[in-house]
Design an enzyme around this catalytic site. Structure first.
Site, short mmCIF file in Angstrom:
data_model
loop_
_atom_site.label_atom_id
_atom_site.label_comp_id
_atom_site.label_asym_id
_atom_site.label_seq_id
_atom_site.Cartn_x
_atom_site.Cartn_y
_atom_site.Cartn_z
N ARG A 18 -25.38 -2.00 -6.50
CA ARG A 18 -26.44 -0.94 -6.85
C ARG A 18 -26.43 -1.50 -8.81
NH1 ARG A 18 -21.69 2.53 -8.47
NH2 ARG A 18 -21.82 2.30 -10.78
N HIS A 49 -24.46 5.35 -11.09
CA HIS A 49 -23.78 5.70 -10.15
C HIS A 49 -24.40 7.11 -9.49
CE1 HIS A 49 -21.78 7.65 -6.07
NE2 HIS A 49 -22.32 8.49 -6.77
N TYR A 85 -16.14 -0.14 -16.37
CA TYR A 85 -16.10 -0.84 -15.16
C TYR A 85 -16.65 -1.54 -14.97
CZ TYR A 85 -18.94 2.04 -12.60
OH TYR A 85 -20.07 2.93 -11.90
C1 LIG Z 1 -15.46 13.43 0.67
C2 LIG Z 1 -16.11 12.68 -0.67
N1 LIG Z 1 -14.41 12.81 -1.52
C3 LIG Z 1 -15.58 12.26 -3.57
C4 LIG Z 1 -16.98 12.51 -3.31
C5 LIG Z 1 -17.38 11.96 -4.71
N2 LIG Z 1 -18.03 10.92 -4.95
C6 LIG Z 1 -19.07 11.10 -4.49
S1 LIG Z 1 -20.66 9.79 -3.76
C7 LIG Z 1 -18.72 8.68 -4.23
C8 LIG Z 1 -18.90 6.75 -3.89
C9 LIG Z 1 -19.45 6.89 -2.22
O1 LIG Z 1 -19.11 5.40 -2.72
P1 LIG Z 1 -20.30 4.30 -1.32
O2 LIG Z 1 -19.54 5.27 -0.07
O3 LIG Z 1 -19.92 3.02 -1.82
O4 LIG Z 1 -21.68 4.83 -1.61
P2 LIG Z 1 -22.74 4.58 -2.83
O5 LIG Z 1 -22.37 5.56 -4.01
O6 LIG Z 1 -21.95 3.34 -3.12
O7 LIG Z 1 -24.07 4.80 -2.56
C10 LIG Z 1 -17.58 9.27 -4.04
C11 LIG Z 1 -15.93 8.97 -4.81
C12 LIG Z 1 -17.93 12.82 -2.19
N3 LIG Z 1 -19.47 12.99 -2.24
N4 LIG Z 1 -16.94 13.65 -0.78
#
Ligand SMILES: Cc1ncc(C[n+]2csc(CCOP(=O)(O)OP(=O)(O)O)c2C)c(N)n1
Ligand SMILES: Cc1ncc(C[n+]2csc(CCOP(=O)(O)OP(=O)(O)O)c2C)c(N)n1
Ligand SMILES: [Mg+2]
Ligand SMILES: [Mg+2]
Lengths: 333, 369, 333, 369
Positions: B263, B267, B276
């Site tokens: 990425r 985020h 970070y």
């Molecule tokens: C159940 C839940 N917990 C926390 C979040 C907050 N949150 C949104 S995106 C994220 C990180 C997701 O990481 P990843 O699965 O690697 O997907 P990426 O964002 O890297 O595409 C978090 C913790 C959420 N959306 N849903």
């Protein structure tokens, strides 16, 4: 005469027969026929693609049912016991409840989630919960709770037929009640709404599921003391049938609400608040709640204290009739 | 606990790559078969797709900064993973995306403005799932993986040869739901492809915090067929996804693809990644850029790159212009929208609240706000 | 003057300093300092064994915290946003809430679960939920909801200090309010109970968390119309401070209850029902609720319609004062 | 979907066995080391332990049939898995059990009547977790696996060399919580042993429905150290658990043990297993009985088996007699127990409800019931 378990079984059989998109999912529902035998014989009749034993994971079961609904199926999920609903909570409240809204009405979620609920059968922890308030507070879900054998049949057909998700609470301690089933398409004619199961003039007693029997008994007992109780079986906890409720309350002016779930934040609070909002000028006494206490569901040797029984209901009735100065029990003080 | 930040790339299953970062074609016995019929037109399409979605992403970031969107989750760096996979799927394969699969939606014909309307906060959903065969976007991490399995089960019951796709990130693999999805998929041998974009981060958390083994290894333990691919290599992603769908369509069971990517952006627009991660790490990944890599390959193979680039840029310019015009003129929804589609069938409480609220609002009419 | 975020940060810092058994767990709370920066700087000060970035799984986080509490730790969990509480629901209601009871008091569960809650910040789905009613209905949990910067500090210290599990709701749209912090051990002297934040004679307005500000604004506006509002900030949603509430209602005879959560089965229902039970003879009008509608939390461009605002509160106040014939909005009709 | 009932025993990791079903000692290069110091007294203890807990189980079944218990979850067949593992643990290792680890609790000194009091429905809990280092029993499938990880993390923070144990069944491995527990344990390298009794069934569901691979393989995918053992071989279980705790105590990270065993009885006394399994399958497993096997070994090695048997039977008789006397005279709790321990600190609502209810009950005093 069939028992409630048989009524539910027949209801599922008829739904499976009438619509090939109906599929059942749950733990032990196939070969075993469910721990309560509600699905007995259905796997052998309809095959393992219609009556599906699932891995042991409730979130997985509900999530899979949602995917099937996306595909046009009408899944009926069995949660083995009330207390095992919670691992699926996210799929129920953030997914199932909201997908019709999220998709702007394009995706239908005709999923029925059957939950045998309530106490009184001497079970260990997590087997006697009454989690209905959580779902009544969740927009997007409908919540049904039949109390009779006939309604078990009828309302399950209606739930499966409904294009919205329905959380379907079965009063497990009444599973062995018996009655004749309605036949044919009768279930289509009845609206899912509250029912006045007994007419009366002095007090409106409101219950659902397992407590309706208690209310009927109380009404008989109260008659001896020249108190005339009107008994309402809510049947649908969401939507609530306010017109049946308010009509009765405007007639009697006094209300007792009964459920097994804890008082604080329970469905009784909504009923009491809603009645007060709608019928304030008709009320002769504050609506009283008779409920489980605000404690974890206790070990079985204590459950007769926890569950609203005939005496506690009558005590509340006496209180609203002002024949007794002590406040009612179970409600928050 | 700092040990947990080990480099999980170092061991485990091999990572398929068919284009080196210099654009050299690397032979791959498993995947070459799926690249045999690639035409120059298809390669040109890959380039255009990636250029266009990168522009869409840039434009969305800009619109967010200008207050036209509430939030945006950038896809920068993940173009190859998304385009390569969706272009390998059949149009009737049904996709369950997370919130970052903008390229996937766009490739299926979702207009950029419809996609962005959700991020603007005017509507819960930007497309009709049944028109583009993509489920609603999913924000609850991992929840959609189970929906993909359920849908796949329906495919199987229907005797169809479609495939359901569940897209999710590296962080999502820690969630119970994603693991239960693998359990159910394996148990029922459901025709599903789990497509995990391991972009190295879950907000601020490096993938090494979620897993000490390769994510692909985990899936393997559940009995899934697994491919691990360079997610910045659009051809490798395309080929692996082709291989996966062929496998699934043959009734051989579920597949898990781990696309190793990065990425490059924040985020979301609310995030500050400088807290970070380091510029060095970014530089390392800049050198693996998916679009550059395809360009180099096209150059080496003697394609008419300038023409392809022109075509891509024109499409990107067009999208950007249309998008900006549409978004900046997009009206807010009226209050009645609050009450729409809560239920599919009539519901008296919602009816009463709608009527009551609209009547109440009417009492303000003619007054100053 | 510190913001509420800084107050929470200081509160955590002080708790970490005072008791080495306090540990923090959550997604992105370490290196990043949390998505709202509530834990900013704490990992570098206390180390990664005290401020722990966790894998992305809420059930895992709460379950791990429970294990730490078994071991004698006092974990403070951050759930990133309200809508991500649900995957942890089983660990919260079947484990955290019940372990003290299940162990007959031998195992203490001093776990604080911090949840930034409520809407109004223009966020996407699942980032604006108000799930407090679920937890108020769950026996075994305490539920706190500070509204002010000072209370954010004080009540978080109290929550961490409490031997029971506390679900701690932070009003995220008030995160940037500013005020001086109470200092030293002042937090120990205050009982966690409701507070009358403004005295009045005509109507008791009850809120908590983000809506307390709205109520204060409404009270100022109502003054112009010669209506004197008493404003109560509940602060603790479980236990509810009935003595503060009933004292006020017996004085005013009229009640308006406000929250962002949906009406049906929301905390407002419990407050209304409890007030009616306790103060029936003092009431001049049915307690009215002003709440979010019974719909999924809407897209951000609609949230100003969904959230109770100054006008809707005043409208309800007018209604209970009988200056307006239309019923109040937001409540079930 | 009938394909899912494949025999998962056929492939995957090797299953350690050091006693054949005929009681022959099979050398095992990995495990023999942990059996080198076994004394005849210890073997006699193993026999006694297994005989006693089997008797306790039989007695509990009988008491349930006689209406003295509400329910019972038999352990028949799993004696070796439970005794072998708990005897390998140190007394300060902390155990998180499910609802079937009766032998584990008994081995740590929990009295049979205290254990059964929960199943009688008179109390929520039969022991003080801190007296026997065993958490409360857990009915919600898999939830305790996470508690074990959290406790283990605490051990690590404290710099202690204890180990936390999470016991669960084969069915539990499908739950999100168990998978998340493996994720967290691996991420933090927590000093935890997951002890999975694969007794082939989750009520009526065969393990092949939960997993198409060996359960041990799944754990391996998460990066855990794994041992798969014959769960009806008390010495193999003992040795593997010794090996596991040594590994964990050396700070090498979490371990997963799959003990392959069989639930010979019903799931609970409410279950009718004839609906879903055959006598043939039971016969196959009867031949692998853990107590018989140890007996044969003891005979072959020339131990004074009759004396050992006598000792075991006496202990069992004693337990049975004490248990029956205690259970049949166990009083019901009074209503005030309802309100105890809901909170650790004073709570006005509970106080009010307690007072109100007791006052209410007092109004009946002197009346006929
Ligand atoms: C159940 C839940 N917990 C926390 C979040 C907050 N949150 C949104 S995106 C994220 C990180 C997701 O990481 P990843 O699965 O690697 O997907 P990426 O964002 O890297 O595409 C978090 C913790 C959420 N959306 N849903
Ligand atoms: C979350 C949850 N779902 C369902 C149940 C009902 N249930 C009790 S035991 C059991 C099967 C458990 O199988 P396994 O994990 O293999 O353990 P075993 O009973 O074989 O020891 C089920 C489904 C439960 N207790 N908890
Ligand atoms: Mg990621
Ligand atoms: Mg089992």
């Amino acid at each position: 005469m069939p028992t409630m378990i048989q009524a539910l079984n027949t209801s599922l059989r008829d739904a499976l027969t009438d619509d090939e998109k109906v599929v059942l999912l749950g733990e032990d529902i196939g070969t075993l026929g469910g721990v309560f035998r509600v699905t007995d014989g259905l796997k052998s009749q309809f095959g393992e693609h219609r009556v599906i034993d699932t891995p042991l994971a409730e979130s997985g079961i509900v999530g899979t049912a949602i995917g099937l609904a996306y595909r046009g199926y009408r899944p009926v999920v069995e949660i083995q016991f009330d207390g095992f609903t919670y691992p699926a909570f996210d799929q129920l409240v953030s997914q199932l409840a909201k997908l019709h809204y999220r998709s702007r009405g394009r995706v239908k979620m005709p999923v029925t989630v059957r939950i045998p609920f309530g106490g009184g059968i001497g079970s260990p922890e997590h087997h006697s919960e009454s989690p209905e308030a959580y779902f009544v507070h969740t927009a997007g879900l409908r919540v049904f709770a039949p109390s009779t054998v006939e309604d078990a049949y009828t309302m399950l057909r209606q739930a499966i037929d409904c294009d919205d998700p329905v959380i379907f609470f079965e009063p497990k301690r009444r599973y062995h009640e018996k009655a004749e089933l309605p036949y044919g398409d009768q279930w289509r004619d009845e609206a899912p709404c509250a029912r006045v199961v007994r007419r009366g003039d002095d007090v409106t007693a409101i219950g659902y599921g397992p407590t309706v029997y208690t209310l009927n008994d109380a009404a008989v007992a109260a008659e001896d003391e020249q108190i005339s109780m009107e008994v309402i079986d809510l049947r649908t906890l969401d939507p609530l049938d306010w017109s049946t409720i308010t009509q009765s309350v405007k007639h009697t002016g006094r209300v007792v609400i009964v459920h097994e779930a804890s008082a604080q934040g329970g469905l009784g609070a909504e009923i009491a608040a809603g009645i007060t909002e709608r019928c304030f000028d008709y009320l002769d006494h504050a609506p009283l709640r008779v409920t489980g206490f605000d404690v974890p569901y206790p070990p079985s040797k204590l459950e007769h204290h926890h569950l609203p029984d005939l005496d506690r209901v009558l005590h509340a009735v006496d209180t609203v009739m002002r024949r007794d100065e002590v406040t009612a029990l179970g409600a928050a003080r | 606990m700092s040990t947990q930040r080990m480099d999980v790339d170092a061991e485990g299953l091999p990572t398929h790559q068919v284009l080196s970062t210099d654009g050299e074609r690397i032979p791959d016995t498993e995947l070459d078969h799926y690249l045999a019929n690639l035409t120059p037109a298809m390669l040109s399409d890959f380039l255009r797709d990636m250029v266009v979605v990168r522009r869409m992403d840039a434009e969305a970031n800009a619109l967010q900064r200008q207050g036209q969107l509430g939030l945006w989750a950038p896809l920068l760096g993940q173009e190859a993973a998304q385009i390569g996979s969706i272009r390998a799927a059949r149009n009737d394969d049904f996709i369950f995306p997370s919130y970052r699969e903008h390229a996937v939606a766009w490739a299926r014909g979702v207009k950029a403005q419809d996609l962005l309307s959700v991020w603007r906060g005017v509507t819960p959903s930007g497309w009709d799932p049944y028109q583009v065969n993509i489920a609603c976007q999913q924000i609850v991490i991992g929840a959609q993986a189970l929906h993909a399995v359920g849908y796949a089960l329906g495919i199987k019951f229907d005797g169809s040869h479609q495939v359901a796709f569940g897209y999710f990130g590296d962080g999502a693999t820690s969630q119970g739901d994603v693991n239960e999805a693998m359990v159910f998929a394996a148990s029922y041998q459901a025709p599903v492809v789990f497509f995990c974009q391991n972009n190295q981060w879950a907000i601020s958390e490096p993938v090494g915090l979620q897993s000490r083994t390769q994510i692909a290894d985990r899936a393997h333990g559940f009995g899934l067929k697994v491919w691990r691919v360079d997610g910045n290599d659009v051809l490798a992603v395309y080929a692996a996804t082709k291989a996966a769908t062929e496998y699934v369509r043959h009734g051989l069971g579920p597949v898990f693809i781990e696309a190793v990517t990065y990425r490059m952006g924040a985020h979301t627009t609310a995030d500050d990644p400088t807290r970070y991660r380091t510029e060095e790490q970014l530089d390392k990944w800049r050198a693996k850029d998916p679009i550059d890599r395809l360009r180099k390959y096209l150059e080496k193979m003697g394609a008419d790159l300038p023409a392809m680039e022109r075509r891509a840029e024109e499409a990107a310019d067009q999208l950007a212009a249309d998008l900006r015009a549409a978004i900046t003129s997009m009206p807010d929804p009226g209050p009645e929208a609050l009450f729409e589609n809560v239920y599919a069938e009539p519901h008296p409480l919602i009816e009463a609240q709608r009527t009551g609220y609209l009547e109440y609002l009417a009492t303000f009419e003619g007054q100053d706000a």
